[in-house]
Write an enzyme that holds these catalytic residues in place. Structure first.
Site, PDB file in Angstrom:
ATOM      1  N   ARG A   1     -56.446  44.909   0.925  1.00 27.61           N
ATOM      2  CA  ARG A   1     -57.445  45.874   1.379  1.00 27.61           C
ATOM      3  C   ARG A   1     -57.611  45.742   2.890  1.00 27.61           C
ATOM      4  NH1 ARG A   1     -63.817  45.349   1.521  1.00 27.61           N
ATOM      5  NH2 ARG A   1     -64.269  47.456   2.227  1.00 27.61           N
TER       6      ARG A   1
ATOM      7  N   HIS B   1     -64.969  51.201   7.952  1.00 27.41           N
ATOM      8  CA  HIS B   1     -65.566  49.859   7.946  1.00 27.41           C
ATOM      9  C   HIS B   1     -66.271  49.674   9.301  1.00 27.41           C
ATOM     10  CE1 HIS B   1     -65.183  45.797   5.726  1.00 27.41           C
ATOM     11  NE2 HIS B   1     -66.052  45.609   6.700  1.00 27.41           N
TER      12      HIS B   1
ATOM     13  N   GLU C   1     -69.927  49.296   2.565  1.00 29.81           N
ATOM     14  CA  GLU C   1     -71.319  48.862   2.722  1.00 29.81           C
ATOM     15  C   GLU C   1     -72.158  49.803   3.589  1.00 29.81           C
ATOM     16  OE1 GLU C   1     -71.639  44.776   3.908  1.00 29.81           O
ATOM     17  OE2 GLU C   1     -70.389  44.039   2.275  1.00 29.81           O
TER      18      GLU C   1
ATOM     19  N   ASN D   1     -69.144  44.311  -3.049  1.00 33.60           N
ATOM     20  CA  ASN D   1     -69.027  43.123  -2.195  1.00 33.60           C
ATOM     21  C   ASN D   1     -70.186  42.210  -2.530  1.00 33.60           C
ATOM     22  OD1 ASN D   1     -66.949  44.494  -0.970  1.00 33.60           O
ATOM     23  ND2 ASN D   1     -67.996  44.776   0.999  1.00 33.60           N
TER      24      ASN D   1
ATOM     25  N   TYR E   1     -71.838  38.153  -2.016  1.00 30.77           N
ATOM     26  CA  TYR E   1     -71.775  36.842  -1.377  1.00 30.77           C
ATOM     27  C   TYR E   1     -72.858  35.888  -1.860  1.00 30.77           C
ATOM     28  CZ  TYR E   1     -68.395  38.848   1.815  1.00 30.77           C
ATOM     29  OH  TYR E   1     -67.262  39.423   2.324  1.00 30.77           O
TER      30      TYR E   1
ATOM     31  N   GLU F   1     -64.967  42.440  -1.945  1.00 28.98           N
ATOM     32  CA  GLU F   1     -65.138  41.283  -1.058  1.00 28.98           C
ATOM     33  C   GLU F   1     -65.908  40.200  -1.796  1.00 28.98           C
ATOM     34  OE1 GLU F   1     -67.008  41.992   2.758  1.00 28.98           O
ATOM     35  OE2 GLU F   1     -65.857  43.835   3.033  1.00 28.98           O
TER      36      GLU F   1
HETATM   37  C1  FCB Z   1     -69.508  42.028   4.726  1.00 25.28           C
HETATM   38  C2  FCB Z   1     -68.593  42.882   5.562  1.00 25.28           C
HETATM   39  C3  FCB Z   1     -67.353  42.180   6.039  1.00 25.28           C
HETATM   40  C4  FCB Z   1     -67.635  40.738   6.419  1.00 25.28           C
HETATM   41  C5  FCB Z   1     -68.405  40.030   5.336  1.00 25.28           C
HETATM   42  C6  FCB Z   1     -68.674  38.584   5.616  1.00 25.28           C
HETATM   43  O1  FCB Z   1     -70.806  42.515   4.814  1.00 25.28           O
HETATM   44  O2  FCB Z   1     -68.202  44.025   4.847  1.00 25.28           O
HETATM   45  O3  FCB Z   1     -66.794  42.923   7.088  1.00 25.28           O
HETATM   46  O4  FCB Z   1     -68.248  40.691   7.650  1.00 25.28           O
HETATM   47  O5  FCB Z   1     -69.598  40.697   5.087  1.00 25.28           O
END
Ligand code: FCB
Length: 462
Positions: A81, A125, A170, A298, A300, A369
């Site tokens: 990607r 992006h 995002e 995405n 985290y 992500e």
């Molecule tokens: C996300 C973004 C990516 C990167 C990660 C850590 O929010 O899409 O570009 O910065 O976080």
């Protein structure tokens, strides 16, 4: 490596991938006719980014893409990607196309296909052409229409070879970090204009879907960053704060996309700002809600929230993200170099909750992500033994597998990121790569996490 976490197992056909984004890796900011983006201007503005870091050179991927594709091939991923820098294609954001810009992505796509890797393209992006920002950026509807035109240009050029297309990455960050919090380009701190930006991003997504469909590309989707909000206490006030956070962060995107409406909780969230909705027009929800082949997620970390007073007492000056909730530290768990809490089971909870809310209207999911910035060090043997990252990936892939077992249709997983790269306002201070980049020499060194991920992929080969 000492003991390694076991490999979670995924069904046949599951897509293993790695992800990057143009401004974070390409460099060559003024080469071959590329126009300036909002990130060039923002990062060159004193005080905006960590030590004034910019993406001018980044990982020099623009010149080293063939080496990077070789590293992807050795990794064994099914898919890569990456994002297209709109200002390389249309330096002014509209009008004439820059052939050298198109040629670069053509070469990259061909290199990937020759390596047996499926390209997955993100059209936006975050690097809006600056000249469009000068005209109003995402605050104005015209930008959404121009995004549709640019999407058509890309689909015509690459649609025969790129199977998977992501319209926006995002949009929450583009709208609210960009136009309300001001921590991302263009760095505005506004109220209603940020809400208009959110809507115009969705309208732009709709125009892009139409343009991509017209060219007959195989799969079309959008990438969101839904948050998993955890109340600090079980008080009514904190539970209400979670609803406001969910609305602002999640529902304002997913409800129009998958339920054909804006969330009923908006008034509670935005208060008087939402009264001025003249930017929403008839027909928009139909455009935005066109069926998708997948939704990119995405993920985290979770966020713990509590009720808080408005930061700005004067409603007239209040920004769209000033919603009477605040993030509080998530204690009792490990934190990454981003100071993000590591709570893998929230990944399962988030995906299951999305499925529960939208049912069959939720398209198949690709995790576009997931990954972590850690305090990497180069050991005496020249290697990067990033045990914490390996554990993070193993635990989150396990949590993903649990969501699939609970009935969520997940088709693929892209690790963020292939390379250490430019982490936006945090510059080069945060390293998310499974490959280390030495920014002095541009040398790439695969970390232990790269080797672990390669083993996982290898274990899935027939
Ligand atoms: C996300 C973004 C990516 C990167 C990660 C850590 O929010 O899409 O570009 O910065 O976080």
């Amino acid at each position: 490596m000492s003991t390694q976490p076991a490999f979670p197992s995924f069904p046949e056909g599951f897509v293993f991938g790695a992800a990057t984004a143009a401004y974070q890796i390409e460099g060559a900011a003024t080469e071959d006719g590329r126009g300036p983006s909002i990130w060039d201007v923002y990062s060159r503005t004193p005080g905006r980014t960590f030590r004034g870091h910019t993406g001018d050179i980044a990982c020099d991927h623009y010149h080293r893409y063939a080496d990077d594709v070789r590293l992807l091939k050795e990794l064994g991923v099914d898919s890569y990607r990456f994002s297209i820098a709109w200002p390389r294609i249309q330096p002014d954001g509209s009008g004439p196309v820059n052939p050298a810009g198109l040629d670069f992505y053509d070469r990259l796509v061909d290199e990937l296909l020759a390596a047996g890797i499926e390209p997955a393209v993100t059209l936006y992006h975050w690097d809006l052409p600056q000249s469009l920002e000068d005209r109003g950026g995402w605050r104005i509807r015209e930008t959404a229409e121009l995004f549709g035109e640019y999407s058509g240009i890309m689909a015509r050029r690459l649609g025969d070879r790129v199977p998977r297309w992501i319209t926006l990455n995002e949009p929450w960050c583009s709208a609210f970090l960009g136009y309300s919090v001001g921590r991302h380009a263009p760095g505005a701190q506004q109220g209603t204009p940020a809400l208009a930006a959110a809507h115009h991003l969705l309208v732009g997504h709709g125009h892009a879907v139409s343009a991509l469909r017209a060219e007959g590309v195989r799969e079309v989707g959008i990438t969101l960053n839904p948050d998993w909000n955890v109340p600090a206490t079980d008080s009514d006030a904190d539970l209400a704060a979670v609803v406001r956070a969910d609305t602002q962060h999640n529902l304002v995107w997913t409800d129009p996309l998958f339920a054909g409406r804006y969330p009923a909780t908006e008034t509670e969230t935005w208060g008087e700002l939402i009264e001025r909705q003249d930017f929403r027009q008839d027909g928009d929800l139909e455009l935005i809600g066109q069926p998708l082949d997948f939704v990119g997620v995405n993920y985290y970390r979770p966020t713990m929230v509590t009720e808080a007073p408005h930061r700005e007492p004067d409603p007239a000056l209040r920004t769209a993200s000033d919603n009477r909730y605040a993030e509080v530290p998530y204690t009792g768990v490990r934190h990454t170099a981003m100071n993000w809490p590591v709570v893998p089971e929230t990944f399962t909870q988030l995906l299951v909750a999305m499925k529960e809310r939208y049912g069959d209207a939720l398209p198949p999911v690709h995790i576009t992500e997931n990954g972590t910035a850690e305090h990497d060090t180069v050991a005496a043997d020249g290697q990067i033994h990033d045990t914490d990252r390996v554990q993070y990936l193993a635990d989150h892939l396990g949590a993903l597998r649990a969501a699939m077992d609970a009935g969520v249709d997940v088709r693929g997983y892209y690790v963020w990121s292939l390379l250490d790269n430019y982490e936006w306002a945090l510059g080069y201070a945060k390293r998310f790569g499974i490959i280390r980049v030495d920014y002095e020499t541009q040398e790439r060194t695969p970390k232990d996490s790269y080797h672990w991920y390669r083993g996982l992929i290898e274990a899935h080969r027939p």
